[in-house]
Scaffold this motif. Sequence first.
Motif, short mmCIF file in Angstrom:
data_model
loop_
_atom_site.label_atom_id
_atom_site.label_comp_id
_atom_site.label_asym_id
_atom_site.label_seq_id
_atom_site.Cartn_x
_atom_site.Cartn_y
_atom_site.Cartn_z
N VAL A 26 -8.99 -1.08 -1.43
CA VAL A 26 -7.72 -1.77 -1.61
C VAL A 26 -7.47 -1.88 -3.12
N GLY B 38 -0.51 -3.91 -6.02
CA GLY B 38 0.50 -3.27 -5.18
C GLY B 38 0.84 -4.17 -4.00
N GLU B 39 0.71 -3.64 -2.81
CA GLU B 39 0.86 -4.43 -1.60
C GLU B 39 -0.14 -5.59 -1.65
N PRO B 40 0.22 -6.77 -1.12
CA PRO B 40 -0.71 -7.90 -1.16
C PRO B 40 -2.10 -7.53 -0.66
N GLU C 216 -2.93 -8.06 3.01
CA GLU C 216 -2.35 -7.08 3.95
C GLU C 216 -3.13 -5.77 3.90
N GLN C 217 -3.52 -5.34 2.70
CA GLN C 217 -4.31 -4.13 2.60
C GLN C 217 -5.67 -4.29 3.29
N LYS D 158 -5.62 -3.99 7.05
CA LYS D 158 -5.57 -2.60 7.52
C LYS D 158 -6.92 -1.91 7.35
#
Length: 339
Positions: free
Chosen positions: A200, A204-206, A209-210, A213
Motif C-alpha cells: 500500500v 494516494g487512496e486512504p 481502504e488500500q 483490499k
Amino acid sequence: MPHLPQVSREVRLAVATGGLPEPDHFVVAEVPVPAPGEGQVLVRNRFFHVFAALRTLIGGSVRDAPFPPLRPGDTLFGAAVGEVVSAPADSGVRPGDLVSHWLGWREYAVVPEGGFTPLGDALPDPAAHLSQGGLAYTALTRDAEVRPGDTVLVTGAAGAVGSLAGQIARLLGAGRVIGSTGSAEKAGRLVSELGYDAAVVRGGEPIGEQLAKAAPDGIDVLLDNVGGEQLQAAVAAARPGARFVLVGALSGQMAPEGTGGTAPVELDTYRLILRRLSIRAFQGADERTRSQWAGLFGGWLRSGAITFPHVRVTGIENAPRALYDTMRGRHFGTVIVEL
C-alpha cells in the motif's frame, strides 16, 4: 602500529535545526587521527550506517531516549564496521580484525574495550553486519510471535528494517505479507524483489481502504516502523488476537516541522478490546536472538533465501547528503557510507 595519516575526517552537526536538517547543517571536519589510550582499540572505519532516527537526536532527543541529544559541534554517531589498527594484547582482537561498534561518522575511532564486537566470517559481506535484520527477526519471533499462515503487515517496508522484515516473515511461515511505503516505484520493488504479496502506498487512496483490499480477511501481525494513520489502519484491520509490535515512529520523526520527538496518534480503544489486540513496544535484541540471527542470516544470504537491500554511498564527504536523502525517503533498504 602501521603508518597512519595525520588527519582523520568526521561529520559534525554545525548548527541547530528546526525541521528536517539540510546537508549544510553539517560539516566534515578534519581532526588529528586519535591516539588510543590504555585499554583502547584504534579502528579504521570501513562502513557506517545512515539512519533516519538521527533526526530526533539532532532535534534535541526525547525523554528516556537511550542516546543523548546532538548539539552543534558534536560528531554524529551510529553503527559502524571497521578494521582494527592497534589493540592491547589482552583485548581479544588483533590488527586487521573486523569489529562492529557505535562510533561511526568518522574515518578513525578510538573504541574502549567492551565497546566493540569482533566479527567473524558468518556473513559473506562485512557491510551486511549493518543490516537491521536482527532487529526485525527479534521483533517478529519474540515480540509478535509470527505463526505459520499469519497475515503480516510491515509499515515502512522499504526502509532498513522493513526491507528485511518482510523476507524474514515469509521464511518464518507467514501466509501473506503486506508492506507500506511512500511511492508506487518502491511498492513495485517490494513485490517484485522482496517477495511481498502486496504493498500500500502513502499519499494516494486512504491507507485503510488500500489495506482492506490487500488484506480482506484482516491482519494477524503488525511490525510498525511508522505509527500515525498507518497504525490506525492496522488497528481497524486487525483480526481477533492480533499481535502488534512497535519498532519506530517515523510519522513523527520525519515530520517536516518540529523536532521529531513526538508521534501522537488516536486509536479506537473499543477496537483494541473487542479484537483482543496486543500491542508491545520493541525492547531491543537479546543475546539469544542475536546469536540465532547471525547464523541464520549468513546461511540465508549464502543460499539466496534472503537478500540484503542496501545503498552504498562512497566517501565521508557525501554522508550529509546521504542522511538528507534518507530522511526524505529517497533510498531503498539500508543506507551505508563506504570509506
